[in-house]
Design a protein around this motif. Structure first.
Motif, short mmCIF file in Angstrom:
data_model
loop_
_atom_site.label_atom_id
_atom_site.label_comp_id
_atom_site.label_asym_id
_atom_site.label_seq_id
_atom_site.Cartn_x
_atom_site.Cartn_y
_atom_site.Cartn_z
N THR A 39 -5.66 0.20 -11.13
CA THR A 39 -5.20 -0.89 -10.09
C THR A 39 -4.88 -0.42 -8.77
O THR A 39 -5.15 -1.15 -7.78
CB THR A 39 -3.97 -1.54 -10.94
OG1 THR A 39 -4.43 -2.03 -12.04
CG2 THR A 39 -3.51 -2.81 -10.02
N PRO A 40 -3.98 0.58 -8.43
CA PRO A 40 -3.94 1.08 -7.19
C PRO A 40 -5.07 1.17 -6.28
O PRO A 40 -5.27 1.11 -5.01
CB PRO A 40 -2.85 2.20 -7.16
CG PRO A 40 -2.18 1.89 -8.49
CD PRO A 40 -3.20 1.49 -9.32
N SER A 62 0.92 -1.12 -0.08
CA SER A 62 -0.01 0.02 0.12
C SER A 62 0.87 1.18 0.06
O SER A 62 0.55 2.36 -0.58
CB SER A 62 -0.85 -0.27 1.22
OG SER A 62 -1.78 -1.01 1.09
N VAL A 63 2.02 1.36 0.66
CA VAL A 63 2.88 2.47 0.75
C VAL A 63 3.45 2.67 -0.64
O VAL A 63 3.46 3.66 -1.15
CB VAL A 63 3.90 2.18 1.68
CG1 VAL A 63 5.19 3.11 1.25
CG2 VAL A 63 3.64 2.06 3.18
N VAL A 64 3.63 1.50 -1.34
CA VAL A 64 4.09 1.40 -2.70
C VAL A 64 3.13 2.01 -3.89
O VAL A 64 3.29 3.08 -4.64
CB VAL A 64 4.77 -0.05 -3.47
CG1 VAL A 64 4.98 0.21 -4.73
CG2 VAL A 64 6.00 -0.24 -2.77
N GLY A 118 7.45 0.56 -9.40
CA GLY A 118 7.17 -0.70 -10.25
C GLY A 118 7.96 -2.11 -10.02
O GLY A 118 7.19 -3.00 -9.77
N ILE A 119 9.17 -1.96 -10.16
CA ILE A 119 9.96 -3.45 -9.71
C ILE A 119 9.87 -3.46 -8.24
O ILE A 119 9.71 -4.89 -8.09
CB ILE A 119 11.38 -3.04 -10.07
CG1 ILE A 119 11.83 -2.57 -11.43
CG2 ILE A 119 12.37 -4.13 -9.49
CD1 ILE A 119 11.47 -3.61 -12.45
N SER A 120 9.64 -2.75 -7.45
CA SER A 120 9.57 -3.09 -5.82
C SER A 120 8.07 -3.86 -5.69
O SER A 120 7.90 -4.88 -4.79
CB SER A 120 9.55 -1.74 -5.07
OG SER A 120 10.71 -1.31 -5.07
N GLU A 121 7.06 -3.30 -6.49
CA GLU A 121 5.78 -4.13 -6.51
C GLU A 121 5.94 -5.40 -7.00
O GLU A 121 5.25 -6.13 -6.47
CB GLU A 121 4.74 -3.03 -7.06
CG GLU A 121 3.44 -3.75 -7.20
CD GLU A 121 2.22 -2.75 -7.29
OE1 GLU A 121 1.19 -3.18 -7.52
OE2 GLU A 121 2.49 -1.53 -7.52
N CYS A 122 6.47 -5.55 -8.01
CA CYS A 122 6.85 -6.83 -8.54
C CYS A 122 7.34 -7.89 -7.55
O CYS A 122 6.96 -8.96 -7.18
CB CYS A 122 7.64 -6.92 -9.95
SG CYS A 122 6.85 -6.12 -11.25
N CYS A 123 8.50 -7.42 -7.05
CA CYS A 123 9.01 -8.19 -5.95
C CYS A 123 8.13 -8.33 -4.61
O CYS A 123 8.11 -9.62 -4.07
CB CYS A 123 10.20 -7.61 -5.43
SG CYS A 123 11.57 -7.46 -6.89
N LEU A 124 7.26 -7.35 -4.26
CA LEU A 124 6.52 -7.67 -3.13
C LEU A 124 5.35 -8.44 -3.28
O LEU A 124 5.03 -9.29 -2.52
CB LEU A 124 5.85 -6.08 -2.73
CG LEU A 124 6.87 -5.10 -2.01
CD1 LEU A 124 6.25 -3.97 -1.60
CD2 LEU A 124 7.07 -5.79 -0.51
N LEU A 125 5.00 -8.60 -4.62
CA LEU A 125 3.78 -9.62 -4.82
C LEU A 125 4.31 -11.01 -4.98
O LEU A 125 4.00 -11.91 -4.58
CB LEU A 125 3.19 -9.16 -6.26
CG LEU A 125 2.35 -7.71 -6.27
CD1 LEU A 125 1.92 -7.51 -7.73
CD2 LEU A 125 1.11 -8.11 -5.57
#
Length: 312
Positions: A282-283, A66-68, A108-115
């Motif tokens: 999406t967010p 959510s922060v991302v 964007g990359i951080s979200e990929c990794c978090l998911l």
């Protein structure tokens, strides 16, 4: 670049100025979606922090997601709203374009990794419950989140360095509402092939590899669910995974179409609509999905509301 133009170029964001009839309605839609996004993700952050029942690895990752999302939309939407309020394409400085792209890539990359980390958490909880406390210890969770941010920073630094050292025309027109990687890269007047290879490599690594890992995790989870004797247990496990799965397909689906589709098969309008969906819509959907489809989050929200309305 400096040798060719003597000064840094000023980019012109086309935005939606070629679709003037849609600018007014789009402004109010995007504004409403942005406000809902801010409210929804702020609520998730507050709930997962304040509710003891949500102090688990899954909700730790959800809070950081959510922060991302908050930072992600704030990097893009205010500028987009300003452009929609104008009838003409707006200029953005070289430094402003580089900064927006850098933040966009990091998040964007951080979200990929978090998911991906969230999928691993569900795999550990369902397929390896006896080792869950070790696999998903506090230290392990912090390491996964830190690694997600680090990968985003490394990728953004690499891409930005490659792209913004290329020569550009004096006033390049970006056929987009943000300084996205491919639209900006295609404007370079020379030396862009090396950067295109780098972008495509990173796309495969940070879209296809995480998505493949997530799919693999859920294939194993599905096997574990089917092996359960109790129908009630199956439903409970599926309910904890369905929200994450839906968010994954929304994010990776639109991102894959945008960045992996053949260049010849894409159009400016289609690219902008898809980008508008995964950067703005999406967010907003993520907190709604987790609130409506997750009983623990919904229960924590009801408890918090009751505590605020009817204090003890």
């Amino acid at each position: 670049m400096v040798k060719e133009n003597q000064t840094l170029p000023e980019f012109i964001l086309l935005g939606f100025s070629d679709l003037r009839a849609l600018q007014g309605p789009l402004f109010w839609v995007v504004l409403l979606v942005y406000l809902v996004t801010l409210l929804g993700n702020s609520m998730i952050i507050l709930l997962t922090q304040a509710s003891p029942s949500l102090h688990s690895p899954m909700y730790f990752f959800l809070r950081h997601l959510s922060v991302v999302e908050l930072l992600y939309t704030t990097d893009i939407v205010p500028r987009t709203l300003a452009d929609l309020a104008s009838l003409h394409p707006q200029a953005i400085s070289f430094q402003g374009c580089a900064a927006q792209m850098y933040i966009f890539i990091v998040l964007g990359i951080s979200e990929c990794c978090l998911l991906t980390a969230m999928a691993y958490d569900r795999y550990a909880a369902i397929c390896r419950p006896l080792h869950y406390s070790v696999l998903m210890s506090r230290r392990a969770c912090v390491a996964m989140v830190s690694s997600s941010w680090l990968m985003g920073i490394i990728t953004a630094t690499t891409h930005s360095s490659l792209i913004f050292t290329l020569p550009f025309p004096r006033h390049p027109v970006v056929p987009h509402f943000l300084c996205d990687i491919l639209p900006v890269l295609r404007l370079a007047s020379a030396g862009k092939h090396r950067s295109e290879i780098s972008v495509m490599t990173a796309t495969v690594v940070f879209i296809m590899v995480p998505f493949s890992l997530i799919v693999t995790s859920y294939v194993r989870i599905l096997g574990a669910i089917l092996a359960m004797a109790s129908t009630q247990s199956r439903r409970k496990v599926f309910s904890t995974c369905s929200s994450h799965l839906l968010v994954v397909f929304l994010f990776f689906g639109t991102a894959s179409i945008t960045y992996i589709q053949p260049r010849a098969g894409s159009s400016v309008t289609t690219d902008r609509i898809l980008s508008l969906f995964y950067t703005v819509v999406t967010p907003m959907l993520n907190p709604i999905i987790y609130t409506l489809r997750n009983k623990e989050v919904a229960g924590a929200l009801r408890h918090l509301v009751k505590r605020q309305v009817f204090p003890p």
